[in-house]
Design an enzyme around this catalytic site. Sequence first.
Site, short mmCIF file in Angstrom:
data_model
loop_
_atom_site.label_atom_id
_atom_site.label_comp_id
_atom_site.label_asym_id
_atom_site.label_seq_id
_atom_site.Cartn_x
_atom_site.Cartn_y
_atom_site.Cartn_z
N HIS A 1 4.56 42.33 3.34
CA HIS A 1 4.24 41.16 2.53
C HIS A 1 4.68 39.89 3.23
CE1 HIS A 1 2.46 39.56 -1.05
NE2 HIS A 1 2.20 40.78 -1.40
N HIS B 1 -5.88 48.39 -0.40
CA HIS B 1 -5.32 48.31 -1.75
C HIS B 1 -6.49 48.19 -2.73
CE1 HIS B 1 -1.88 46.51 -4.38
NE2 HIS B 1 -2.75 47.15 -5.12
N GLY C 1 -1.44 42.02 6.38
CA GLY C 1 -2.84 41.68 6.15
C GLY C 1 -3.12 40.19 6.23
N GLU D 1 -2.55 51.78 -0.93
CA GLU D 1 -1.57 51.24 -1.87
C GLU D 1 -2.20 51.04 -3.22
OE1 GLU D 1 -0.07 47.59 0.99
OE2 GLU D 1 -1.23 47.16 -0.80
N1 PXP Z 1 2.47 45.76 1.12
C1 PXP Z 1 2.01 45.71 -0.14
C2 PXP Z 1 2.55 46.69 -1.13
C3 PXP Z 1 1.02 44.79 -0.52
O1 PXP Z 1 0.56 44.77 -1.77
C4 PXP Z 1 0.51 43.91 0.46
C5 PXP Z 1 -0.58 42.96 0.08
O2 PXP Z 1 -1.71 43.67 -0.31
C6 PXP Z 1 1.03 43.99 1.76
C7 PXP Z 1 2.01 44.91 2.05
C8 PXP Z 1 0.55 43.09 2.85
O3 PXP Z 1 0.92 41.77 2.57
P1 PXP Z 1 0.28 40.58 3.38
O4 PXP Z 1 -1.19 40.58 3.06
O5 PXP Z 1 1.00 39.37 2.87
O6 PXP Z 1 0.53 40.85 4.83
#
Ligand code: PXP
Length: 239
Positions: free
Chosen positions: A191, A44, A214, A71
Amino acid sequence: MMTKLSVNINKIATLRNARGGNMPNVLQAALDLERFGAQGITVHPRPDERHIRYQDVYDLKPALSTEFNIEGYPNKAFLDLVLEILPAQVTLVPDPPEVLTSNAGWDTIKHQAFLTDVIGRLKAAGIRTSIFIETDEKMIRNAIKTGADRVELYTESYASNYLINKEEAIKPFVEAAIVANEVGLGLNAGHDLSLENLKYFADHIPGLLEVSIGHALISEALYLGLENTVQLYLNKLRK
Ligand code: PXP
């Protein structure tokens, strides 16, 4: 069909940037994650480059052999970058540059024209598109009008409610998944998914194609090791 695990490597870049050198090496970590079994790598790049830098994206593209997912909010710099890199998938998020992490899904009604224009450009370049979205049925039904191939369900509320009542926490996501399947949108999610809450989610969501994880994965790897952690995640996704 097994849900694919795409590992978001932002946190590895955050750690590297803390000292200004190249440790840990983001590119090497991505290659190792692939070797350990991750089926995709997510980044990202934010305008302030506080974790993944634009240069990382250029370095990663030719080296990766799994699915590259980028992303971001589709401003001009982001669109120029992804249209040059041509990753397998772009996930559009609606967050303004200053937010700590993505904290809401798209309003696909209010931003229908904007999304349709952006998605049209990405699809013309052969890039699969996914849009970050909450579980509201209207937003999912309208997402199809933007031309998106997939939606990524924003799972923060699932993760926090899981700790209180997992049966209640999953309900809106199951309903959202059924609608997405019905209208023909592919389904991703991400997320705050973790070793603790992932299996229940994956077992209950029909047609879940991919999860992007992540923060928890990298944090858990501090205790469990990266290779072992990836294996544990893959086990959670096995039916
Ligand atoms: N999906 C999106 C759109 C995100 O912005 C993020 C965080 O960068 C994630 C997934 C992954 O989230 P997490 O880091 O909480 O696993």
